[in-house]
Design a protein around this motif. Structure first.
Motif, short mmCIF file in Angstrom:
data_model
loop_
_atom_site.label_atom_id
_atom_site.label_comp_id
_atom_site.label_asym_id
_atom_site.label_seq_id
_atom_site.Cartn_x
_atom_site.Cartn_y
_atom_site.Cartn_z
N TYR A 88 -0.64 16.59 -0.01
CA TYR A 88 -0.41 15.26 0.55
C TYR A 88 -1.45 14.26 0.05
O TYR A 88 -1.14 13.08 -0.14
CB TYR A 88 -0.43 15.33 2.08
N PHE A 92 -0.75 11.97 -3.14
CA PHE A 92 0.07 10.77 -3.11
C PHE A 92 -0.85 9.57 -2.93
O PHE A 92 -1.69 9.57 -2.02
CB PHE A 92 1.10 10.84 -1.98
N LEU A 125 -0.43 6.36 -1.90
CA LEU A 125 -0.32 5.58 -0.67
C LEU A 125 -0.18 6.46 0.57
O LEU A 125 -0.66 6.13 1.63
CB LEU A 125 0.87 4.62 -0.74
N GLN A 165 8.34 13.30 3.59
CA GLN A 165 9.19 14.49 3.66
C GLN A 165 8.36 15.76 3.57
O GLN A 165 8.57 16.71 4.32
CB GLN A 165 10.23 14.46 2.54
N THR A 167 2.62 6.92 2.00
CA THR A 167 3.79 6.47 2.75
C THR A 167 5.07 6.55 1.94
O THR A 167 6.10 6.02 2.38
CB THR A 167 3.58 5.01 3.22
N GLU A 168 5.00 7.18 0.76
CA GLU A 168 6.21 7.34 -0.03
C GLU A 168 7.17 8.28 0.69
O GLU A 168 6.78 9.06 1.55
CB GLU A 168 5.88 7.93 -1.42
N ALA A 169 8.42 8.19 0.31
CA ALA A 169 9.44 9.01 0.98
C ALA A 169 9.19 10.50 0.76
O ALA A 169 9.31 11.30 1.69
CB ALA A 169 10.83 8.64 0.46
N SER A 170 8.81 10.88 -0.44
CA SER A 170 8.56 12.30 -0.71
C SER A 170 7.30 12.78 -0.01
O SER A 170 7.22 13.94 0.39
CB SER A 170 8.48 12.55 -2.21
N ALA A 171 6.31 11.91 0.17
CA ALA A 171 5.10 12.30 0.89
C ALA A 171 5.40 12.54 2.37
O ALA A 171 4.93 13.51 2.97
CB ALA A 171 4.02 11.22 0.74
#
Length: 133
Positions: free
Chosen positions: A95, A98, A100, A108, A102-106
């Motif tokens: 984690y 990443f 930021l 998830q 706050t990405e979608a994959s992060a």
């Protein structure tokens, strides 16, 4: 149906839940590795070792499910608890890659990983705690 019989069945189900959970997880991993191996994978790779390891752990869990040996249940519970703790730290490491967070994959990764690891941690602890109780 007598309620005491239903309560006994529920107790048996909840006592066998950790083994069933880990059998399912290792079966999914073994299935994906077997799928890779039979679709052109290298038989001299880590997939072969991982598949054999998963089959061995599944066999131990099935024996544990049928035999109910207290010490092996405690040891497997401690092993799975520490393994889940290790996976949680690995999840935090992934984690942190990443930028930021706050990405979608992060998100998830954080939600799905925490859910699976949390359930595994709790069930491993339940397995280990039954030895103490």
């Amino acid at each position: 149906m007598n309620t005491s019989i239903a309560i006994n069945y529920l107790k048996k189900f909840f006592h066998s839940l950790p083994e069933v959970w880990y059998i399912m997880l290792f079966a999914i991993l073994a299935h994906s590795n077997i799928h890779i191996l039979f679709n052109g994978g290298n038989w001299h790779s880590g997939n072969t070792f991982t598949t054999l390891f998963c089959v061995a752990i599944i066999a131990l869990l099935i024996i544990q499910l049928l035999k109910r040996n207290v010490w092996s249940r405690f040891l497997l519970g401690m092993l799975f608890t520490f393994g889940s703790l290790f996976m949680f730290f690995a999840l935090l490491s992934e984690y942190s890659e990443f930028p930021l967070g706050t990405e979608a994959s992060a998100l998830q990764l954080l939600v799905a990983g925490s859910l699976f690891i949390g359930i595994s941690f709790l069930l491993g602890g339940q397995n280990a705690a039954e030895r103490v109780a």
